[in-house]
Motif scaffolding. Structure first.
Motif, PDB file in Angstrom:
ATOM      1  N   ILE A   1     -18.486  87.211  -0.090  1.00 51.33           N
ATOM      2  CA  ILE A   1     -17.022  87.130   0.030  1.00 51.33           C
ATOM      3  C   ILE A   1     -16.474  88.392   0.686  1.00 51.33           C
ATOM      4  O   ILE A   1     -15.571  88.332   1.531  1.00 51.33           O
TER       5      ILE A   1
ATOM      6  N   SER B   1     -17.255  88.069   4.380  1.00 53.33           N
ATOM      7  CA  SER B   1     -16.478  87.050   5.083  1.00 53.33           C
ATOM      8  C   SER B   1     -15.575  86.320   4.094  1.00 53.33           C
ATOM      9  O   SER B   1     -16.039  85.430   3.373  1.00 53.33           O
ATOM     10  N   PRO B   2     -14.302  86.670   4.021  1.00 51.95           N
ATOM     11  CA  PRO B   2     -13.409  86.039   3.046  1.00 51.95           C
ATOM     12  C   PRO B   2     -13.163  84.556   3.315  1.00 51.95           C
ATOM     13  O   PRO B   2     -12.662  83.847   2.459  1.00 51.95           O
ATOM     14  N   TYR B   3     -13.556  84.089   4.496  1.00 53.33           N
ATOM     15  CA  TYR B   3     -13.369  82.675   4.840  1.00 53.33           C
ATOM     16  C   TYR B   3     -14.688  81.903   4.777  1.00 53.33           C
ATOM     17  O   TYR B   3     -14.857  80.880   5.417  1.00 53.33           O
ATOM     18  N   CYS B   4     -15.611  82.409   3.971  1.00 48.73           N
ATOM     19  CA  CYS B   4     -16.952  81.822   3.881  1.00 48.73           C
ATOM     20  C   CYS B   4     -16.941  80.402   3.315  1.00 48.73           C
ATOM     21  O   CYS B   4     -17.898  79.643   3.526  1.00 48.73           O
ATOM     22  N   LEU B   5     -15.890  80.011   2.597  1.00 45.29           N
ATOM     23  CA  LEU B   5     -15.855  78.666   2.000  1.00 45.29           C
ATOM     24  C   LEU B   5     -15.910  77.567   3.055  1.00 45.29           C
ATOM     25  O   LEU B   5     -16.292  76.440   2.757  1.00 45.29           O
TER      26      LEU B   5
ATOM     27  N   ASN C   1     -10.416  91.947   2.104  1.00 46.32           N
ATOM     28  CA  ASN C   1     -11.174  90.693   2.021  1.00 46.32           C
ATOM     29  C   ASN C   1     -11.115  90.101   0.622  1.00 46.32           C
ATOM     30  O   ASN C   1     -11.044  88.876   0.458  1.00 46.32           O
TER      31      ASN C   1
ATOM     32  N   GLU D   1      -7.714  88.512   0.251  1.00 43.97           N
ATOM     33  CA  GLU D   1      -7.615  87.310   1.073  1.00 43.97           C
ATOM     34  C   GLU D   1      -8.332  86.135   0.415  1.00 43.97           C
ATOM     35  O   GLU D   1      -7.830  85.012   0.403  1.00 43.97           O
ATOM     36  N   PHE D   2      -9.508  86.401  -0.158  1.00 45.83           N
ATOM     37  CA  PHE D   2     -10.253  85.329  -0.817  1.00 45.83           C
ATOM     38  C   PHE D   2      -9.522  84.861  -2.076  1.00 45.83           C
ATOM     39  O   PHE D   2      -9.470  83.654  -2.356  1.00 45.83           O
TER      40      PHE D   2
ATOM     41  N   GLN E   1      -6.840  82.486  -1.187  1.00 42.89           N
ATOM     42  CA  GLN E   1      -7.386  81.159  -0.898  1.00 42.89           C
ATOM     43  C   GLN E   1      -7.716  80.408  -2.179  1.00 42.89           C
ATOM     44  O   GLN E   1      -7.452  79.207  -2.308  1.00 42.89           O
TER      45      GLN E   1
END
Length: 462
Positions: A16, A19-23, A54, A57-58, A61
């Motif tokens: 995470i 990459s906070p957009y890993c989902l 990060n 940001e996660f 989300q």
């Protein structure tokens, strides 16, 4: 063709933070976030560095997904998978070493418990090598986070197009040739096609042409490189440097990735090219920043004002600039004598003068986010220590008439959360190449020009 069986992915905090957009990267599989990961993110969210950003940001989300359903029971993701948050459940069958109250052990227990209750393959995803090793030892499949980690660009060092003497002559006569007209000693996979190449004669290997590869709508062309004047008596010393020099000076290329080991001239050529274009008024200023590790370290711990705090991090930049400026004397001109602006500044070209006139701006990389750079030649040095998200943040700062140059050596990474395959420099270079960008170029330099000892150190000390 049968569809692959869906899996359960358990994510570690390191993924995470990387990459906070890993989902969005796990297709329609299930993703499990151990509750201890949320605790770690909560402890990190108040900082001002990239990891804290990060984490925040996660968490945002996660809050958005929470509003759509029950995270404990699973909420649907955009790609068709489901997202779960799992609390630790004591597993009496776990190894005794996992009895210690260590965060990594809680993550391993969560994965172990999930594996025992699900028919799907359970995979622990982590950037932490030691955690992956422990997972494998207790029978949990473990993977690095490698979404779209292709790492093709560093494998395209010695591409050569082979042709006849007549075709070489045609290139020099017309300044270009269609690739279809010549015999090609290269696998023309669109994702690995380099931005530059040597065209050599089948009959005479010394008869060559240095070309840029141009992707047209229906074909690919080889365009002859033009001779560029030296900047401050800094000239390319080998054909890879000529490729880089061409990309640095071209108006149609807005983003340059200069990748290579120490001493290959990445930073020196970038600064010389940028300074020349600033002083000839193509750009208003040259902005230079350099990744410092750990990324986002609070510069308040260092004494002095901002420039004094940046001095230790940016000393390699200053060394290159001093080398360039030392080439100028009363009987030398940095470029042609008819350049009035350069003549005006020639006798005043010192580092202090360039800073005081705002021709050169030195910026802390911490403060890049939120800014917009117009009419600027922006150099990001040591970019191999940046994450893909950090590189995206920097590139999206570019305004009108701005060029960005990213330099780095993927074999010398100090960021503990990155390796030579998934750092922001290589990742971003590959993404632009994969999408056939016409405004970006990647040049791989592999010949050290700094000194003989530096070259042998690069060769022998792997």
């Amino acid at each position: 063709m049968t569809k692959s069986k869906k899996k359960n992915f358990v994510l570690d905090t390191s993924v995470i933070l990387h990459s906070p957009y890993c989902l969005d990267s796990f297709e329609d599989n299930n993703i499990y976030i151990p509750a201890i990961v949320l605790e770690e993110l909560d402890n990190l969210k108040t900082g001002f560095d990239s990891r804290s950003y990060n984490a925040r940001e996660f968490i945002r989300q996660l809050e958005n997904y929470r509003s759509t359903g029950d995270l404990l029971g699973g909420v649907k993701l955009k790609n068709g998978g489901k997202l779960f948050v799992r609390f630790h459940i004591e597993d009496k069958g776990a190894p005794i070493e996992l009895g210690k109250n260590i965060n990594d052990n809680f993550i391993l227990k969560a994965a172990l418990n999930l594996k025992s209750k699900s028919s799907r393959t359970t995979v622990l995803v982590s950037k932490d090598v030691n955690l992956r090793i422990k997972a494998e030892v207790i029978g949990i499949k473990a993977e690095d986070y490698y979404h779209e980690k292709s790492f093709q660009c560093l494998n395209s060092n010695d591409i050569m197009y082979v042709s006849s003497d007549e075709n070489i002559d045609k290139i020099y006569e017309k300044n270009f040739i269609d690739i279809d007209e010549i015999e090609v000693q290269f696998n023309q996979n669109s994702e690995t096609l380099p931005d530059y190449a040597i065209v050599a004669s089948l009959m005479n290997s010394k008869k060559t042409a240095l070309c840029r590869i141009v992707n047209e709508k229906s074909s690919k062309k080889l365009e002859l490189l033009k001779n560029q004047p030296a900047n401050f008596y800094i000239s390319p010393l080998n054909y890879k440097q000529k490729f880089l020099y061409d990309a640095l000076m071209r108006d149609d290329i807005k983003l340059v990735f200069a990748i290579g080991f120490a001493g290959t001239g990445k930073t020196l050529l970038s600064i010389a090219s940028g300074l020349s274009q600033v002083l000839t008024q193509k750009y208003k200023k040259m902005v230079i920043t350099r990744s410092h590790v750990p990324m986002g370290r609070d510069l308040g711990y260092l004494p002095g004002n901002l420039n004094e705090k940046l001095e230790p991090w940016l000393k390699p930049i200053y060394d290159n600039m001093e080398l360039i400026l030392d080439n100028i004397s009363e009987d030398k001109q940095p470029v042609s004598k008819d350049n009035a602006l350069l003549k005006k500044h020639m006798n005043e070209l010192t580092l202090d003068y360039l800073k005081s006139t705002n021709f050169v701006e030195v910026e802390a990389i911490n403060f890049i986010r939120g800014r917009t750079f117009h009419d600027s030649f922006l150099i990001i040095d040591e970019a191999q220590n940046l994450t893909p998200h950090e590189v995206k943040t920097i590139i999206t700062r570019a305004g009108q008439n701005t060029k960005i140059v990213m330099t780095g050596d993927p074999s010398q990474i100090d960021n503990p959360y990155l390796d030579e395959k998934d750092n922001g420099l290589v990742y971003s270079s590959e993404r632009f190449k994969k999408n056939k960008s016409k405004i970006a170029a990647s040049i791989i330099l592999d010949r050290c020009e700094r000194s003989e000892i530096a070259q042998e150190a690069s060769d022998f000390l792997n």
